[in-house]
Design a protein around this motif. Sequence first.
Motif, PDB file in Angstrom:
ATOM      1  N   THR A  75       8.811   8.555  -6.865  1.00 62.74           N
ATOM      2  CA  THR A  75       9.746   7.577  -7.410  1.00 62.74           C
ATOM      3  C   THR A  75       9.157   6.938  -8.651  1.00 62.74           C
ATOM      4  OG1 THR A  75      10.949   5.513  -6.978  1.00 62.74           O
ATOM      5  CG2 THR A  75       8.823   5.762  -5.885  1.00 62.74           C
ATOM      6  N   ASP A  76      10.008   6.693  -9.624  1.00 61.26           N
ATOM      7  CA  ASP A  76       9.576   6.014 -10.850  1.00 61.26           C
ATOM      8  C   ASP A  76       9.667   4.503 -10.729  1.00 61.26           C
ATOM      9  OD1 ASP A  76       9.116   8.442 -12.175  1.00 61.26           O
ATOM     10  OD2 ASP A  76      11.218   8.586 -12.811  1.00 61.26           O
ATOM     11  N   ASP A  77      10.240   4.019  -9.644  1.00 59.91           N
ATOM     12  CA  ASP A  77      10.451   2.579  -9.481  1.00 59.91           C
ATOM     13  C   ASP A  77      10.079   2.183  -8.060  1.00 59.91           C
ATOM     14  OD1 ASP A  77      11.217  -0.069  -9.568  1.00 59.91           O
ATOM     15  OD2 ASP A  77      13.372   0.339  -9.732  1.00 59.91           O
ATOM     16  N   VAL A  78       8.766   2.029  -7.812  1.00 60.12           N
ATOM     17  CA  VAL A  78       8.303   1.665  -6.472  1.00 60.12           C
ATOM     18  C   VAL A  78       8.850   0.311  -6.030  1.00 60.12           C
ATOM     19  CG1 VAL A  78       6.256   1.068  -5.111  1.00 60.12           C
ATOM     20  CG2 VAL A  78       6.265   3.140  -6.514  1.00 60.12           C
ATOM     21  N   PRO A  79       8.767  -0.749  -6.865  1.00 59.79           N
ATOM     22  CA  PRO A  79       9.330  -2.031  -6.412  1.00 59.79           C
ATOM     23  C   PRO A  79      10.811  -1.929  -6.073  1.00 59.79           C
ATOM     24  CG  PRO A  79       7.919  -2.367  -8.315  1.00 59.79           C
ATOM     25  CD  PRO A  79       8.092  -0.887  -8.170  1.00 59.79           C
ATOM     26  N   GLY A  80      11.564  -1.162  -6.881  1.00 55.05           N
ATOM     27  CA  GLY A  80      12.983  -1.000  -6.588  1.00 55.05           C
ATOM     28  C   GLY A  80      13.213  -0.302  -5.264  1.00 55.05           C
ATOM     29  N   ARG A  98      12.493  -2.849  -2.535  1.00 51.19           N
ATOM     30  CA  ARG A  98      13.586  -3.829  -2.431  1.00 51.19           C
ATOM     31  C   ARG A  98      14.820  -3.213  -1.770  1.00 51.19           C
ATOM     32  NH1 ARG A  98      11.852  -5.045  -7.739  1.00 51.19           N
ATOM     33  NH2 ARG A  98      13.696  -3.992  -8.599  1.00 51.19           N
ATOM     34  N   GLU A 136      -1.632  -1.074 -11.248  1.00 46.88           N
ATOM     35  CA  GLU A 136      -0.322  -0.569 -10.851  1.00 46.88           C
ATOM     36  C   GLU A 136       0.091  -1.074  -9.470  1.00 46.88           C
ATOM     37  OE1 GLU A 136       2.138   3.675 -10.483  1.00 46.88           O
ATOM     38  OE2 GLU A 136      -0.017   3.661 -10.903  1.00 46.88           O
ATOM     39  N   HIS A 191       0.869  -4.885  -9.609  1.00 49.05           N
ATOM     40  CA  HIS A 191       2.194  -5.138 -10.197  1.00 49.05           C
ATOM     41  C   HIS A 191       3.303  -4.743  -9.235  1.00 49.05           C
ATOM     42  CE1 HIS A 191       0.320  -4.696 -14.471  1.00 49.05           C
ATOM     43  NE2 HIS A 191       0.133  -5.904 -13.975  1.00 49.05           N
ATOM     44  N   ASN A 192       3.166  -3.553  -8.640  1.00 51.22           N
ATOM     45  CA  ASN A 192       4.201  -3.095  -7.709  1.00 51.22           C
ATOM     46  C   ASN A 192       4.361  -4.054  -6.545  1.00 51.22           C
ATOM     47  OD1 ASN A 192       4.755  -0.835  -9.226  1.00 51.22           O
ATOM     48  ND2 ASN A 192       3.540   0.558  -7.978  1.00 51.22           N
ATOM     49  N   ASN A 222       6.141  -7.286  -7.700  1.00 54.77           N
ATOM     50  CA  ASN A 222       7.537  -7.029  -8.048  1.00 54.77           C
ATOM     51  C   ASN A 222       8.369  -6.522  -6.879  1.00 54.77           C
ATOM     52  OD1 ASN A 222       7.395  -7.778 -10.810  1.00 54.77           O
ATOM     53  ND2 ASN A 222       6.355  -5.857 -11.281  1.00 54.77           N
ATOM     54  N   SER A 223       7.715  -6.258  -5.737  1.00 55.93           N
ATOM     55  CA  SER A 223       8.441  -5.848  -4.528  1.00 55.93           C
ATOM     56  C   SER A 223       8.974  -7.041  -3.736  1.00 55.93           C
ATOM     57  CB  SER A 223       7.511  -5.033  -3.609  1.00 55.93           C
ATOM     58  OG  SER A 223       7.146  -3.812  -4.194  1.00 55.93           O
TER      59      SER A 223
END
Length: 355
Positions: free
Chosen positions: A225-230, A233, A251, A254-255, A258-259
């Motif tokens: 996945t290019d968007d781990v936090p997304g 969520r 990384e 940040h993830n 942002n999660s």
Amino acid sequence: MRAAVLREYGEPLQIEDVERPSPDPDGVVIETEACGICRSDWHAWQGDWDWIGAKPPKGQILGHEPAGTVVAVGEDVTRLREGDSVAVPFNLSDGTCPECRNGHSNVCENLVPLGFAEAAPGAFAEQVHVPAADQNAVALPDDVSPVAMAGLGCRFVTAFHALVHRADVDAGDWVAVHGCGGVGLSAVHIASAVGANVVAVDLAEEKLEKAATLGAAETVNAAETDDVPGAVRAVTDGGANVSVDALGIAETCHNSVNSLRRRGQHVQIGLTTEDERGSVDLPTDAMVMKEIDFLGSFGMQPPRYDEIFRMVERGTLTPSAVVSETVTLDDVPDRLAAMTNFETMGIPVVDEFRS
């Protein structure tokens, strides 16, 4: 006695014959029956952490997750006797500073890191000395395996302290764990045991499968996945209540932040690498506007180990479930080298020290 000694950073540890330790008046010597091989040992082997004063000198015996039997007792020790089974925390405290006196010995002002400082040779050895033993050595319950308890020196207790003491994890909360190495898998198991719903995040599918066996309700493969936090969520319906960076690179930090959902808590367990050198930038404005907390967790106070032992006795926690393999002292150099490319899983434990 035999010991694994750091002679050159990044070069294989040398298995050498060294002198056996003798106890200080306030110390004990333990016969090492088990010692976990931790990613922190890998950092020490690489010569990292000079930026926090924890770069070990050449000639250091590494190893900081021991369990074993007391074989020699200093004259001033009152709580321990020969034959006692003990575990030893990596962050050795003196028991005299204000933090120790107020119940926070894990952040002792005069802390000495076992296996990282010249004053505290480590436990990749047949025997290891424990200073201020009444303060630092933790008596183990009867009939527990030293191998199962080896992670109590560092990874398992750090994860427990993070989720039970530092963060506000309630039953039914979503907890995201970023990085499923030894401490991350410990965090998955502990969070599940206290009633949380766990999302495990890693690049390796086999580690995510292991996380699922330890209680993870959901997994996210960060390589896919290019968007781990997304992704986190999405599976948590808006974000995790608590998120843990169990690796320590920019990384994953940040993830993790942002999660989180609004008013969530980020817990930093992993220490940084040579790339970050102790500093990671953060989405400060978003953290302010969402009232996100940033917490650190560093080991655990020895008097609180009983909390883990009670859960083990009831079958709620099983530290041995995170142990991935047992190896000999001669295998330590190769197991450290395997950590360079994250090829180990869980907690490898040395349980044979003699040739």
